[in-house]
Design an enzyme around this catalytic site. Structure first.
Site, PDB file in Angstrom:
ATOM      1  N   SER A 187       0.860  -1.183   0.000  1.00 18.37           N
ATOM      2  CA  SER A 187       0.000   0.000   0.000  1.00 18.37           C
ATOM      3  C   SER A 187       0.897   1.232   0.000  1.00 18.37           C
ATOM      4  CB  SER A 187      -0.883   0.014   1.260  1.00 18.37           C
ATOM      5  OG  SER A 187      -1.535   1.258   1.425  1.00 18.37           O
TER       6      SER A 187
ATOM      7  N   TYR B 263      -1.844   0.281  10.673  1.00 17.16           N
ATOM      8  CA  TYR B 263      -1.815  -0.176   9.283  1.00 17.16           C
ATOM      9  C   TYR B 263      -0.535   0.260   8.586  1.00 17.16           C
ATOM     10  CZ  TYR B 263      -3.443  -1.050   4.501  1.00 17.16           C
ATOM     11  OH  TYR B 263      -3.575  -1.503   3.207  1.00 17.16           O
TER      12      TYR B 263
END
Length: 247
Positions: free
Chosen positions: A131, A144
């Protein structure tokens, strides 16, 4: 010739399902692996992939998959996810543990399990779906971003440690991708999930990332695409997104 085998984790929806479909169309014998076997069986009927019930956080489950794959050309580590948007001082430790387990340790387990099958095949390709959160941070994303930074570090380290072996390592780092489940699973509320994409004319979709995977794995064997960072044009950074005003 026997079709080269590609294993895609997290293949029951979103980027994983789109990638399984695309690699099957590219001529791979795709093993679509995830926890939700019913969804995988539906995908199999549509795209001709092989479904396999898999939990990347479970050693025995990963070993069972590896036993069914004597030779492997491609591993797409797509299983992962995010939980919560609380500040670091308030976030749930269990959410951090879950994100690290599925995003990072799940990828490590899969590489360890399938590397022998890649070497037996004669060449291999590890594709880690990370990501933009692995390349920057933002408020509310501490757990995250920490997990995705770790997965990014894993990709770079694997490339060093596998140097000299016929195994390529690619990291694909998507920005804003609108899928049916990612934001919903993270936020737990459909209206909050929809708000993530509000005003964004064209966020990426799962097929955009599947296209990137297909590009990377179909390059000539001597070409390694190290890193692809992919964002919609509306997103300049994780914290800067152009949104059209409400009409």
């Amino acid at each position: 010739m026997t079709q080269p085998v590609a294993v895609v984790t997290g293949a029951s929806s979103g980027i994983g399902a789109a990638t399984a479909r695309r690699l099957a169309a590219e001529g791979f014998d795709v093993i679509a692996a995830a926890r939700r076997l019913d969804r995988l069986e539906q995908l199999a009927s549509e795209a001709g992939v092989r479904p396999f019930e898999l939990d990347v956080t479970d050693d025995a489950s990963v070993a069972a998959l590896a036993a069914e794959v004597p030779e492997c050309a491609v591993l797409v580590n797509n299983a992962g996810g995010a939980r919560g948007l609380a500040p670091a001082t308030e976030t749930e430790i269990e959410d951090w543990r879950w994100m690290y387990e599925v995003n990072v340790l799940g990828s490590v387990r899969m590489v360890q399990a399938l590397l022998p099958a890649m070497l037996k095949f004669g060449r291999g390709h590890v594709v880690n779906i990370t990501s933009v959160a692995g390349h920057g941070v933002y408020e509310g994303g501490s757990g995250y971003t920490a997990a995705k930074h770790a997965q990014h570090a894993l990709s770079d380290t694997l490339r060093l440690e596998l140097n000299g072996r016929p195994v390529r390592v690619t990291e694909i780092a998507p920005g804003m991708v609108r899928t049916e489940e990612f934001s919903l699973n993270r936020l737990g509320d459909a209206s909050r999930a929809d708000a993530v994409y509000e005003g964004v004319a064209e966020p990426l979709v799962a097929e955009d990332i599947a296209d990137c995977v297909a590009f990377a794995v179909t390059r000539p064997p001597h070409v390694d695409v190290d890193l692809l960072v992919v964002r919609p044009i509306a997103q300049a950074a994780s914290y800067k997104v152009h949104r059209e005003p409400r009409k």
